[in-house]
Design a protein around this motif. Structure first.
Motif: not given
Ligand code: HAM
Length: 412
Positions: A103-105, A109-113, A117-120, A259-261, A278-280, A283-285, A299-305
């Protein structure tokens, strides 16, 4: 005056309490499921993300923070999964254990507008279980995600789930979509018109109204899934049903990364407006083998804190603090006070003092503002008697106590 970079946030002490609550709860729950923490660098070779998320993924095309350093091209990580797969291989974690749960926390970083709820710079709490394609693991991972949401006092989420199938199923889905959408090409947004050729699956999560309407009319029915993938998906759905986990099968859910399948899923929250995920995860076989490693399913997921915090009803109420606030009067008392503070902190008693040399009355106010449970007053009189006045702020009772007995008294 300098301002923070757009799309980034200062997390101030009052708010940090809520972050710590979420992080603490997450650590406890990950450990219940036997996940171990991993920390990878926030910069990676940029090509790691091209290779794994895909050249046509929006993140790669438009959102990577790139750092050019002579011949090298680095990227601030836009997500954690690719880095963890890289680390898994580089550190031969597969050799020490055929199955790992990590697990990780940390910041992504994403260069979005930027918008609500949408940050860089935002933060993920996520996990990856690498080494098994058992449907029971999909069920565990999703139920773990729900366990986390509940521990963050988030109950009104919706779970959407779908299966992309294996690479040939994905190929079949892409060709079916290409065929189905060709006649509608003129009604799609300009981006989706090019997506028909280079990444047709992305059209399914386009937010444009006209594209959405066209996609809804497609009536997708998982007909692209082969027998094994269909039965894997059914097993996941049945397993989640046996745990009474409400879900919605959403055929349009494809997730924008290469990478998803098989299983993909997303948690949305109705109060978050347009940025409602809020998260997504999923699988990535083939991710590990794509990076040159052995065939290894994951398989995994991430929540956006930041989005969890917007959705969470939990407040950052301070725990009952036992802060001790020392007020000294005069130079000699100040010197003794330094030693006293040191002794109390060594015994694990949180304490603070007045560094602004305020009057007794003003210092009492500071103690109150700091949320002190006890105030210690050390003046010349007390010093002569080798005592200190101890005031309990909860009931305003005050008494003198010997300096030597102090730590013992406050520890109880
Ligand atoms: P993702 O859907 O791109 O998945 O990001 C997961 C969560 O991060 C999103 O549901 C959202 O809550 C939050 N998030 C994404 N972009 C932003 C943003 N610009 N600002 C604020 N929150 C944001 C992944 O990143 C995959 N790596 C998840 C995963 C893990 N799949 C398998 N293992």
């Amino acid at each position: 005056m300098y301002k923070r970079v757009p799309g980034t946030k200062d997390i101030l002490p009052d708010e940090v309490i809520r972050w710590q609550r979420i992080e603490e709860a997450a650590r406890g729950i990950f450990s219940l499921y036997n996940y171990h923490e991993i920390r990878t660098p926030i910069i990676e070779e940029a090509s790691l993300f091209n290779r794994t998320l895909g050249d046509t993924a929006e993140i790669v095309q438009k959102q990577m923070f790139l750092i050019h350093n002579r011949e090298d091209l680095y990227a601030l990580r836009p997500e954690g999964t690719a880095s963890i797969a890289r680390s898994y291989l580089e550190n031969s974690l597969d050799k020490t254990n055929a199955f790992v749960k990590l697990y990780y926390m940390g910041p992504m970083f994403r260069l979005e507008r930027p918008q609500k709820g949408r940050l860089r710079q935002f933060h993920h709490i996520g996990c990856e279980a690498i080494g098994s394609q058992d449907a029971a693991l999909d069920i565990e991972v999703i139920s773990l995600a729900i366990h986390l949401l509940e521990s963050f006092s988030i109950n009104d989420y919706q779970l959407k789930i779908n299966s992309l199938g294996c690479p040939s199923d994905k190929q079949r889905l892409s060709s079916d979509l290409k065929q189905g959408l060709q006649k509608e090409k003129g009604n799609l947004c300009p981006d989706c018109q090019t997506r028909i050729e280079n990444n047709v699956l992305r059209i399914l999560d386009c937010k444009n109204d006209s594209c959405r309407r066209i996609v809804e009319r497609l009536e997708l029915k998982n007909s692209h899934l082969c027998r094994e993938c269909l039965s894997h998906f059914q097993e996941v759905i049945d397993g989640l049903g046996s745990l009474d986990i409400p879900l919605k099968i959403e055929q349009q859910l494809v997730r924008g990364l290469d990478y998803y399948n098989r299983t993909v899923f997303e948690f949305t929250h109705p109060q978050l407006g347009s940025q409602d995920a809020i998260g997504a995860g999923g699988r990535y076989n083939n991710l590990v083998s794509e990076l040159g490693g052995p065939d290894t399913a994951g398989i995994g997921f991430a929540f956006g804190v930041e989005r969890l915090l917007l959705a969470s009803k939990a407040t950052g109420d301070q725990k009952e603090k036992k802060l001790v606030y020392l007020i000294t009067m005069g130079d000699a008392a100040k010197k003794t006070g330094i030693k006293l503070l040191n002794r109390m902190r060594s015994s694990g008693i949180p304490c603070e003092t007045d560094y602004l040399n305020k009057s007794l009355k003003a210092a009492m106010r500071s103690a109150n503002d700091a949320g002190a449970r006890f105030v210690l007053i050390l003046g010349e009189d007390e010093l002569k008697k080798n005592k200190v006045s101890l005031k309990d702020m909860s009931n305003s009772e005050q008494r003198e106590i010997g300096i030597e007995e102090l730590t013992k008294e406050l520890e109880c």
